[in-house]
Motif scaffolding. Structure first.
Motif, PDB file in Angstrom:
ATOM      1  N   MET A 175      15.768  20.607  -8.814  1.00  0.00           N
ATOM      2  CA  MET A 175      14.483  20.500  -9.471  1.00  0.00           C
ATOM      3  C   MET A 175      13.492  19.838  -8.506  1.00  0.00           C
ATOM      4  SD  MET A 175      13.329  18.337 -12.817  1.00  0.00           S
ATOM      5  CE  MET A 175      14.347  19.234 -13.937  1.00  0.00           C
ATOM      6  N   THR A 176      12.350  20.446  -8.340  1.00  0.00           N
ATOM      7  CA  THR A 176      11.288  19.881  -7.520  1.00  0.00           C
ATOM      8  C   THR A 176      10.321  19.134  -8.436  1.00  0.00           C
ATOM      9  OG1 THR A 176      11.484  21.640  -5.892  1.00  0.00           O
ATOM     10  CG2 THR A 176       9.413  20.438  -5.942  1.00  0.00           C
ATOM     11  N   THR A 177       9.923  17.953  -8.031  1.00  0.00           N
ATOM     12  CA  THR A 177       9.047  17.127  -8.867  1.00  0.00           C
ATOM     13  C   THR A 177       7.899  16.550  -8.040  1.00  0.00           C
ATOM     14  OG1 THR A 177      10.343  15.137  -8.468  1.00  0.00           O
ATOM     15  CG2 THR A 177      10.949  16.440 -10.387  1.00  0.00           C
ATOM     16  N   ILE A 178       6.963  15.949  -8.733  1.00  0.00           N
ATOM     17  CA  ILE A 178       5.865  15.223  -8.104  1.00  0.00           C
ATOM     18  C   ILE A 178       6.043  13.746  -8.449  1.00  0.00           C
ATOM     19  CG2 ILE A 178       3.372  14.873  -8.005  1.00  0.00           C
ATOM     20  CD1 ILE A 178       4.129  17.567  -6.931  1.00  0.00           C
ATOM     21  N   SER A 179       6.105  12.905  -7.433  1.00  0.00           N
ATOM     22  CA  SER A 179       6.210  11.465  -7.645  1.00  0.00           C
ATOM     23  C   SER A 179       4.806  10.868  -7.606  1.00  0.00           C
ATOM     24  CB  SER A 179       7.079  10.841  -6.556  1.00  0.00           C
ATOM     25  OG  SER A 179       7.034   9.435  -6.644  1.00  0.00           O
ATOM     26  N   VAL A 180       4.445  10.118  -8.634  1.00  0.00           N
ATOM     27  CA  VAL A 180       3.106   9.521  -8.701  1.00  0.00           C
ATOM     28  C   VAL A 180       3.111   8.028  -8.384  1.00  0.00           C
ATOM     29  CG1 VAL A 180       2.155  11.234 -10.274  1.00  0.00           C
ATOM     30  CG2 VAL A 180       3.295   9.214 -11.195  1.00  0.00           C
ATOM     31  N   SER A 181       4.206   7.506  -7.918  1.00  0.00           N
ATOM     32  CA  SER A 181       4.300   6.100  -7.487  1.00  0.00           C
ATOM     33  C   SER A 181       3.808   5.125  -8.561  1.00  0.00           C
ATOM     34  CB  SER A 181       3.519   5.889  -6.186  1.00  0.00           C
ATOM     35  OG  SER A 181       3.978   6.753  -5.197  1.00  0.00           O
ATOM     36  N   ALA A 182       4.353   5.234  -9.748  1.00  0.00           N
ATOM     37  CA  ALA A 182       3.919   4.394 -10.869  1.00  0.00           C
ATOM     38  C   ALA A 182       4.012   2.900 -10.540  1.00  0.00           C
ATOM     39  CB  ALA A 182       4.739   4.712 -12.120  1.00  0.00           C
ATOM     40  N   ARG A 183       5.037   2.506  -9.844  1.00  0.00           N
ATOM     41  CA  ARG A 183       5.199   1.079  -9.502  1.00  0.00           C
ATOM     42  C   ARG A 183       4.057   0.612  -8.603  1.00  0.00           C
ATOM     43  NH1 ARG A 183      10.950  -0.608  -7.935  1.00  0.00           N
ATOM     44  NH2 ARG A 183      11.056  -0.607 -10.172  1.00  0.00           N
ATOM     45  N   GLU A 184       3.692   1.411  -7.603  1.00  0.00           N
ATOM     46  CA  GLU A 184       2.604   1.055  -6.696  1.00  0.00           C
ATOM     47  C   GLU A 184       1.266   1.026  -7.435  1.00  0.00           C
ATOM     48  OE1 GLU A 184       0.703   0.046  -3.058  1.00  0.00           O
ATOM     49  OE2 GLU A 184       2.749  -0.145  -3.785  1.00  0.00           O
ATOM     50  N   ILE A 185       1.050   1.972  -8.339  1.00  0.00           N
ATOM     51  CA  ILE A 185      -0.184   1.986  -9.132  1.00  0.00           C
ATOM     52  C   ILE A 185      -0.282   0.706  -9.951  1.00  0.00           C
ATOM     53  CG2 ILE A 185      -1.366   3.112 -11.060  1.00  0.00           C
ATOM     54  CD1 ILE A 185      -0.189   5.787  -9.952  1.00  0.00           C
ATOM     55  N   GLY A 186       0.802   0.309 -10.596  1.00  0.00           N
ATOM     56  CA  GLY A 186       0.820  -0.918 -11.390  1.00  0.00           C
ATOM     57  C   GLY A 186       0.585  -2.156 -10.550  1.00  0.00           C
ATOM     58  N   ARG A 187       1.202  -2.184  -9.379  1.00  0.00           N
ATOM     59  CA  ARG A 187       1.030  -3.339  -8.484  1.00  0.00           C
ATOM     60  C   ARG A 187      -0.425  -3.471  -8.046  1.00  0.00           C
ATOM     61  NH1 ARG A 187       0.644  -4.669  -3.336  1.00  0.00           N
ATOM     62  NH2 ARG A 187       0.711  -2.538  -2.551  1.00  0.00           N
ATOM     63  N   ARG A 188      -1.026  -2.368  -7.646  1.00  0.00           N
ATOM     64  CA  ARG A 188      -2.422  -2.400  -7.200  1.00  0.00           C
ATOM     65  C   ARG A 188      -3.365  -2.749  -8.344  1.00  0.00           C
ATOM     66  NH1 ARG A 188      -3.722   1.001  -2.518  1.00  0.00           N
ATOM     67  NH2 ARG A 188      -1.938   0.831  -1.153  1.00  0.00           N
ATOM     68  N   ALA A 189      -3.096  -2.228  -9.536  1.00  0.00           N
ATOM     69  CA  ALA A 189      -3.939  -2.550 -10.692  1.00  0.00           C
ATOM     70  C   ALA A 189      -3.836  -4.032 -11.025  1.00  0.00           C
ATOM     71  CB  ALA A 189      -3.527  -1.704 -11.898  1.00  0.00           C
ATOM     72  N   GLY A 190      -2.626  -4.583 -10.965  1.00  0.00           N
ATOM     73  CA  GLY A 190      -2.435  -6.010 -11.220  1.00  0.00           C
ATOM     74  C   GLY A 190      -3.168  -6.876 -10.213  1.00  0.00           C
ATOM     75  N   GLU A 191      -3.115  -6.477  -8.954  1.00  0.00           N
ATOM     76  CA  GLU A 191      -3.833  -7.229  -7.922  1.00  0.00           C
ATOM     77  C   GLU A 191      -5.342  -7.207  -8.168  1.00  0.00           C
ATOM     78  OE1 GLU A 191      -2.633  -5.413  -4.262  1.00  0.00           O
ATOM     79  OE2 GLU A 191      -0.732  -6.492  -4.187  1.00  0.00           O
ATOM     80  N   ALA A 192      -5.862  -6.033  -8.534  1.00  0.00           N
ATOM     81  CA  ALA A 192      -7.302  -5.912  -8.798  1.00  0.00           C
ATOM     82  C   ALA A 192      -7.700  -6.775  -9.999  1.00  0.00           C
ATOM     83  CB  ALA A 192      -7.673  -4.450  -9.041  1.00  0.00           C
ATOM     84  N   LEU A 193      -6.872  -6.784 -11.033  1.00  0.00           N
ATOM     85  CA  LEU A 193      -7.155  -7.592 -12.211  1.00  0.00           C
ATOM     86  C   LEU A 193      -7.152  -9.080 -11.868  1.00  0.00           C
ATOM     87  CD1 LEU A 193      -7.628  -7.853 -15.235  1.00  0.00           C
ATOM     88  CD2 LEU A 193      -5.144  -7.739 -15.555  1.00  0.00           C
ATOM     89  N   LEU A 194      -6.172  -9.509 -11.096  1.00  0.00           N
ATOM     90  CA  LEU A 194      -6.123 -10.923 -10.702  1.00  0.00           C
ATOM     91  C   LEU A 194      -7.348 -11.324  -9.881  1.00  0.00           C
ATOM     92  CD1 LEU A 194      -2.352 -11.483  -9.835  1.00  0.00           C
ATOM     93  CD2 LEU A 194      -3.670 -12.544 -11.679  1.00  0.00           C
ATOM     94  N   GLU A 195      -7.814 -10.419  -9.016  1.00  0.00           N
ATOM     95  CA  GLU A 195      -9.026 -10.711  -8.253  1.00  0.00           C
ATOM     96  C   GLU A 195     -10.211 -10.949  -9.187  1.00  0.00           C
ATOM     97  OE1 GLU A 195      -9.980  -7.881  -5.211  1.00  0.00           O
ATOM     98  OE2 GLU A 195      -7.944  -7.904  -4.404  1.00  0.00           O
TER      99      GLU A 195
END
Length: 54
Positions: free
Chosen positions: A1-21
């Protein structure tokens, strides 16, 4: 099966960093962060491409 990875963990990490800023008082204009998706071709689709371990 071929899939698309959207890097959910990285998205969450970056969103958390932006929120903390913002919580810490950073009033810079919002930044656009683009995390490109990744095509994951697996052997189950009959491909001879190297197996992705990530």
């Amino acid at each position: 099966m071929t899939t698309i990875s959207v890097s959910a963990r990285e998205i969450g990490r970056r969103a958390g960093e932006a929120l903390l800023e913002r919580i810490r008082g950073n009033t810079d204009p919002q930044k656009r962060i683009i995390i490109p998706p990744k095509l994951v071709i697996r052997q189950s689709c009959g491909s001879t491409a190297p197996k992705d371990n990530g």
